[in-house]
Design a protein around this motif. Structure first.
Motif: not given
Ligand code: ADP
Length: 260
Positions: A161, A165, A189, A208, A220-221, A224
């Motif tokens: 992630n 992102y 990040d 998402r 895919t959501g 996490l």
């Protein structure tokens, strides 16, 4: 006196029992509702790529003398949708494994520094492709009792992630520390950040932040949700701090010794 006392007592107990029973029913209903919602979400998520595949295949089938360029373009799209479907199924399988009870934990004593290094070695090339620098700072050697596969999945999802992102030329800072009871892993990040109103939802399955934007990024959501389940199965906790447009930090805290 005796009879009345007994009756009174039996009455109180019956009432307590009936209240407990109602509470249990209530809880079961909540569980059942969330299960129904999950199944309906899964069906929807699995159907979306399938619908695209059907449209792509049908439009090729109904045309005569399809130009080779068009054929290749459609086949390329088809292949992407298949890949997406495959990713959803894989994530779902990981999630189902996480949902099982603690007796599926395969606990071994692991060198956490080495475990993190292995994950970063695999993900660094993906980050490098976007000019993102990955720094690992370890404050001490850490050995802990963990399920290596589940913990690796959690850390991989957080770092993936942080890459997805992030911004071009961004950075990722992974750090590892420990005290006498826990180890602490931080993934920070310099990415796009998470809006305030989404913070409480990001660990939900299939959630998402920006559906259309996230769709381009691909995901895919479930990442996490998988990460949190894995951490919770270790009796740990995961927290998130984020500043929109600035970056995001996930912190994971896991006990050094596994307690059943
Ligand atoms: P996905 O497969 O969409 O990445 P996740 O469950 O891993 O699903 O994450 C849920 C959502 O949380 C993502 O779609 C994204 O919007 C947001 N998110 C997760 N990690 C980060 C991050 N490091 N920076 C910004 N947003 C993030």
């Amino acid at each position: 006196y005796g009879d009345n006392y007994l009756k009174e007592n039996a009455y109180t107990e019956t009432r307590a029992l009936s209240e407990a029973f109602n509470r249990m029913l209530g809880r079961m209903k909540v569980l059942d509702d969330s299960r129904t919602e999950f199944v309906s979400n899964v069906s929807h998520e699995l159907k979306t790529p399938l619908t695209s595949m059907k449209v792509l295949a049908d439009s090729l089938l109904t045309q005569e003398n399809v130009p080779v360029e068009l054929y290749q373009e459609f086949m390329g799209d088809l292949s992407e949708e298949i890949e997406r479907e495959n990713k959803i199924i894989n994530d779902l399988l990981s999630l189902v494994k996480m949902d099982k009870t603690a007796n599926t934990m395969n606990i071994t004593s692991e060198n956490i520094n080495a475990l993190v290094e292995r994950i970063l070695k695999r993900l660094r090339p993906i980050a490098a492709a976007r000019n993102i620098e990955v720094i690992f700072e370890s404050f001490r050697p850490v050995t802990a009792e963990v399920d290596e596969v589940k913990l690796s999945l959690a850390i991989s999802n957080l770092v993936e992630n942080a890459i997805k992102y992030n911004k071009e030329n961004g950075w990722i800072h992974v750090s590892l520390n420990a005290d006498h009871k826990y180890f602490y892993l931080e993934v920070a990040d310099s990415g796009i950040g998470i809006p305030e109103e989404s913070m409480e939802h990001i660990f939900e399955r299939f959630y998402r932040v920006d559906k259309s934007h996230s769709r381009e990024i691909g995901g895919t959501g479930l990442g996490l949700a998988i990460a949190r389940s894995a951490v919770v199965m270790h009796r740990g906790a995961v927290k998130v701090y984020s500043q929109l447009g600035e970056g995001t930090t996930f912190t994971v805290r896991i006990p050094l010794t596994y307690v059943m």
